[in-house]
Design a protein around this motif. Structure first.
Motif, mmCIF file in Angstrom:
data_model
loop_
_atom_site.group_PDB
_atom_site.id
_atom_site.type_symbol
_atom_site.label_atom_id
_atom_site.label_comp_id
_atom_site.label_asym_id
_atom_site.label_seq_id
_atom_site.Cartn_x
_atom_site.Cartn_y
_atom_site.Cartn_z
ATOM 1 N N GLY A 1 0.766 -1.212 -0.168
ATOM 2 C CA GLY A 1 -0.068 -0.124 -0.016
ATOM 3 C C GLY A 1 0.937 1.486 -0.002
ATOM 4 N N PRO A 2 1.933 1.506 0.912
ATOM 5 C CA PRO A 2 2.372 2.709 0.718
ATOM 6 C C PRO A 2 3.469 2.865 -0.505
ATOM 7 N N HIS A 3 3.566 2.071 -1.332
ATOM 8 C CA HIS A 3 4.405 2.195 -2.308
ATOM 9 C C HIS A 3 3.449 2.323 -3.883
ATOM 10 N N LEU B 1 6.193 -0.278 -7.725
ATOM 11 C CA LEU B 1 6.009 -1.713 -7.780
ATOM 12 C C LEU B 1 6.575 -2.383 -8.976
ATOM 13 N N SER B 2 6.614 -1.694 -10.117
ATOM 14 C CA SER B 2 7.364 -2.392 -11.448
ATOM 15 C C SER B 2 8.530 -2.713 -11.011
ATOM 16 N N SER C 1 -4.613 3.291 -7.920
ATOM 17 C CA SER C 1 -3.115 3.704 -7.850
ATOM 18 C C SER C 1 -2.283 2.952 -8.590
ATOM 19 N N MET C 2 -2.413 1.524 -8.564
ATOM 20 C CA MET C 2 -1.362 0.811 -9.146
ATOM 21 C C MET C 2 -1.718 0.917 -10.688
ATOM 22 N N VAL C 3 -3.038 1.088 -11.205
ATOM 23 C CA VAL C 3 -3.248 1.100 -12.497
ATOM 24 C C VAL C 3 -2.761 2.569 -13.339
#
Length: 564
Positions: A286-288, A295-296, A353-355
């Motif tokens: 979550g924090p990243h 994440l990549s 957020s990831m997307v």
């Protein structure tokens, strides 16, 4: 193996871990549990009460009152707070025994047992011995149940040689030892569960094997958390949930006692799954999640394929965990409902957020990535926030058609890593048609665009499908009457693959969304599955994601205005 179990007991918390393990262990050893741990309310010092043989009194039938503490009991744990051991023992003597001891057991000898994952430290052993000598009577004794005794009981009762044979112990030990090598750890843990599952019938022995599974899972999770590696524990928890449900589903409800025991085991495994999921997704990732490419980069691979597979896996886990909290929240009320819905919203925010900051999620590499995309869309619709992800589906569609037209790393039905790493072998028609001969992702995208009212993207994708993919079989998968018996443990895809017609007999395009709605209305076998009947719909979603089974169209997000 005793060392592994002993180390795990040493690190177990008092609430939610030791107080869950102890009743399961005592029950398996033949004790009658008369008092279970409770959250909230006064317990008068007693965490667990059981009736059975006192091993320190030549097996005399006694009532054993357990005061549970985590780790070692030191000076502060002995008499430092109101929750320390000595005040708890005082409550047992002054309140529980005279006022709360069940009447039918008042003639039995009483053994007050201080139970801990570690041991009583030497610094307070004199105080403990003095307290015991002053308070002991002919009918009242004190016992020390330390981590070493618990480990021996576990190994002799639940993980003993007669129940966990050498081959099974080997899988268990490898799963623990290789917890920092997630793939190997999971492979060995799955082999252990498969071996145990062969012996899980409807009798009490089957319930014993379930308890074996639960305790092995606890040890694996504990070692994973200690190593700060959540991958193997998460996958193991997900698989254990499916195994526990299958064992409960197979147990007839007429066998009330065994059915209740198995339901309790499923609840404990689910609780562990939520705990690991929360730590993994919200606390570690979550924090990243909102940092560009963070994440990549954390995948630590130069391969675009590795990054793509890892990110879709993570997004799918977030969406699935969010759907679990959504369904539980919608079936509860009050503060518990608010907590579940709050966690659900946090998980959706994480996935969005990831997307937004990882472009690889706009370009799925495998056809079965429709599972992750479908779970995300379903979660967004459940949260009433479909408008926050509709741009995602549109962009995926745009990139999908571009890759088909340019024949550049197009989506394929291959799932084997070696095939994916070589994909595409060449740009010729033969290989292109072979690698795109069937798809669930394409009809999912077409139906989704139609339901979103994205007419421009829908027309463009339909044109590409008609021009570049006339050989492709667009299809959906739906459960059959036999699916419920095979999907949970092994992930066999016994069901119906239904091809879709994109054009009618006159060559005119048809509404794919309407065709899928018709299939959903006609194929109702899914409603006969016990998980769906009991309101545990996320169990079926978990099985689909874990075993890579196509997401049934019943779980594709609904037309705007319909609820999930």
């Amino acid at each position: 193996m005793k060392l592994l179990v002993r180390q795990h007991l040493q690190g177990m918390k008092e609430r939610g871990e030791l107080d869950v393990l102890l009743p399961q262990l005592l029950s398996e050893l033949g004790y009658e549990i008369v008092h279970h741990p409770r959250v909230g309310g006064r317990q008068a010092g007693v965490d667990v009460a059981a009736v059975g043989p006192d091993p320190d009194a030549d097996g005399t039938r006694s009532i054993l009152l357990f005061v549970i503490k985590s780790g070692d009991v030191g000076r502060a744990d002995w008499d430092g707070t109101l929750q320390a051991v000595r005040p708890s023992l005082g409550e047992v003597l002054d309140d529980y025994i005279p006022n709360r001891l069940p009447h039918q057991y008042r003639d039995l000898p009483v053994a007050i047992c201080v139970c801990m994952g570690g041991e009583i430290q030497e610094g307070i052993r004199a105080q403990w011995r003095g307290f015991v000598e002053r308070q002991s009577t002919e009918m009242l004794n004190f016992r020390e149940w330390n981590g070493d005794r618990l480990a021996n009981l576990i190994l002799s009762g639940i993980l003993g040689k007669e129940l966990l044979d050498p081959d099974h112990r080997s899988h268990f030990q490898k799963a623990i030892a290789l917890v920092s090598e997630p793939e190997e750890s999971y492979r060995n843990f799955r082999a252990l569960l498969d071996a145990l599952a062969e012996n899980i019938g409807n009798d009490q022995r089957g319930t014993t094997h379930l308890r074996q599974m639960m305790i092995c899972l606890w040890v694996l999770v504990g070692n994973g958390l200690d190593a700060d590696n959540f991958e193997a524990p998460y996958r193991a928890c997900e698989l254990a949930v499916l195994h526990a449900w299958d064992a409960l589903r197979r147990c007839p409800e007429s066998a009330k006692s065994r059915h209740a025991e198995r339901k309790e085991i499923l609840d404990h495994v689910l609780s562990l799954y939520f705990k690991v999921g929360q730590k993994f997704m919200l606390e570690k990732i979550g924090p990243h999640a909102a940092q560009q490419h963070a994440l990549s980069a954390a995948v630590r691979s130069r391969s675009a394929l590795d990054v793509n597979l890892a990110l879709f896996e993570t997004m799918g886990r977030a969406a699935l965990l969010g759907l679990w909290h959504h369904y539980i929240g919608c079936s509860t009320e009050g503060e518990r409902q608010r907590e579940h819905l709050k966690t659900r919203n946090r998980l959706l925010d994480l996935a969005i957020s990831m997307v937004n900051v990882n472009p690889t999620l706009l370009a799925p590499m495998r056809d079965d990535h429709h599972i992750e995309i479908g779970l995300l869309m379903l979660l967004a619709q459940g949260c009433g926030r479909l408008q926050h992800v509709d741009h995602y589906l549109r962009e995926v569609a745009n990139r999908l058609l571009f890759r088909y037209v340019r024949r550049s790393h197009w989506v394929t039905h291959y799932t084997d890593y070696r095939q994916l790493a070589r994909h595409p072998l060449d740009l010729g028609d033969e290989y292109f048609q072979q690698s795109t001969c069937g798809s669930v992702l394409v009809p999912f995208m077409l139906a989704g665009l139609e339901r979103l009212g994205a007419s421009e993207e829908l027309s463009a994708l339909l044109e590409v499908v008609s021009g570049e993919l006339p050989h492709m079989t667009q299809q959906v998968w739906v459960p059959s009457d036999q699916t419920d018996d095979c999907i949970w443990r092994s992930g066999e895809t016994i069901g119906f693959g239904i091809p879709l017609a994109t054009r009618d007999s006159d060559g005119i395009g048809v509404s794919l969304s309407a065709e899928i709605d018709a299939i959903v209305s006609e194929q109702q076998q899914i409603n006969q599955m016990k998980a769906v009947q009991h309101g545990l719909v996320p169990l079926l979603m978990t099985a689909c994601r874990h075993h890579r089974i196509p997401l049934p169209p019943h779980f594709w997000f609904q037309p705007i205005g319909k609820s999930v």
